[in-house]
Design an enzyme around this catalytic site. Structure first.
Site, PDB file in Angstrom:
ATOM      1  CB  ALA A 186      -0.882  -0.017   1.248  1.00  0.00           C
ATOM      2  N   GLY A 216       1.226  -5.132   1.106  1.00  0.00           N
ATOM      3  CA  GLY A 216       0.077  -5.317   0.236  1.00  0.00           C
ATOM      4  C   GLY A 216       0.455  -5.922  -1.112  1.00  0.00           C
ATOM      5  CD  GLU A 250      -1.411  -7.985   3.024  1.00  0.00           C
ATOM      6  OE1 GLU A 250      -0.901  -6.846   3.004  1.00  0.00           O
ATOM      7  OE2 GLU A 250      -2.312  -8.320   3.794  1.00  0.00           O
TER       8      GLU A 250
END
Ligand code: HXC
Length: 258
Positions: free
Chosen positions: A64, A109, A112
């Site tokens: 992110a 992220g 992920e």
């Protein structure tokens, strides 16, 4: 310029996270575009397999965007968790298969996103990790849940608690990635896998993914019921009729996703 490039090659959709100067970290706009591109992929009958990769040669995705996405989530998550666009990491159900072509760093992220894919092809130069605890957070796009379900618990704990990244060979050794290849072969290898999957019955491929993912949260008994339901559905499809016919006629099947 699109932050998520969406290209089509035959039945294969290629999504490229396109912020190489920020190591392809995901800002809010990129997350919105990823959502839109994946929904378009989900709803396009001509597209059967998706590949997600990163622009440039350094990063798949460094997570992110700390300066843009994290403030947005800090403001919205407590009361408006849905403000985050739905993605395969959270909230977007997608039974078409996804391949992560991990061309470099996959952190936070970024890892992920790769964990929410079904197959992971990594560059020899890739490093994979969940450094969120070093920021005072935990992985929030499924990392605390998917990682321990995919690799031995002690390795998941090591990665989640220390935040330290591992190299591609280690990722392969613990079963986190399917293949490790030279950097220049990442995309071509992902395309080969995608093309192989495209040879199979697309509705069967989607049902196999659905059975695998939904089944992992069920008792064996309920999972077997789910499998029977999906098999019964597949047996009613034109594709299965074609698959069985092609076998007896000793030719390749011509699947139509019907
Ligand atoms: C915003 C990022 C970024 C990120 C890199 N950049 N990662 N910007 N968010 N996650 C930017 C840098 O600010 C810099 O921009 C440019 O990319 C190049 O990065 P450098 O740091 O200069 O490169 P380098 O020194 O080689 O270090 C690479 C790195 C480091 C080790 C990967 O960038 C890093 O630690 N990045 C953060 C990784 C991280 O913590 N990811 C998890 C985020 S939290 P400028 O403009 O300065 O040149 C997360 C949570 C997800 O993912 C779930 C939420 C619910």
């Amino acid at each position: 310029m699109a932050l998520i490039e969406f290209n089509k090659e035959g039945k294969i959709a290629i999504f490229t996270i396109n912020r190489p100067d920020a190591l392809n970290s995901m800002n809010v706009q990129a997350a919105r575009e990823l959502h839109e591109a994946l929904v378009a992929f989900r709803d396009d009958d001509e597209l059967w397999v998706g590949i997600i990769t990163g622009a440039g040669d350094r990063a798949f995705c460094a997570g992110a965007d700390i300066k843009d996405m994290l403030p947005f989530l800090q403001k919205n998550l407590p009361q408006r968790p849905w403000a985050m666009p739905a993605t395969p990491m959270r909230g977007l159900e997608l039974w078409k298969p996804l391949i992560a072509a991990i061309n470099g760093l996959a952190l936070g992220g970024g890892l992920e996103i790769a964990l929410a894919c079904d197959i992971r092809i990594a560059s020899e130069k890739a490093r994979l990790g969940v450094p969120e605890v070093t920021l005072g957070l935990i992985p929030g796009w499924g990392g605390t849940q998917r990682l321990p379900r995919m690799v031995p618990r002690c390795k998941a704990a090591e990665m989640l608690l220390t935040g330290k990244a591992i190299d591609a060979q280690e990722a392969y050794r613990i079963g986190l990635v399917n293949r490790v290849v030279p950097p220049e072969a990442v995309m071509s290898t992902a395309m080969e896998w995608a093309e192989t999957i495209c040879q199979a019955g697309p509705l069967a491929v989607r049902a196999a993914k659905e059975a695998m993912i939904r089944g992992s949260n069920l008792t064996l008994e309920d999972g077997l019921k789910l499998e029977t339901d999906l098999e019964a559905y597949l047996m009613s499809t034109e594709d299965y009729t074609e698959g069985a016919k092609a076998f007896t006629e000793k030719r390749k099947p011509d699947f139509k996703a019907r």
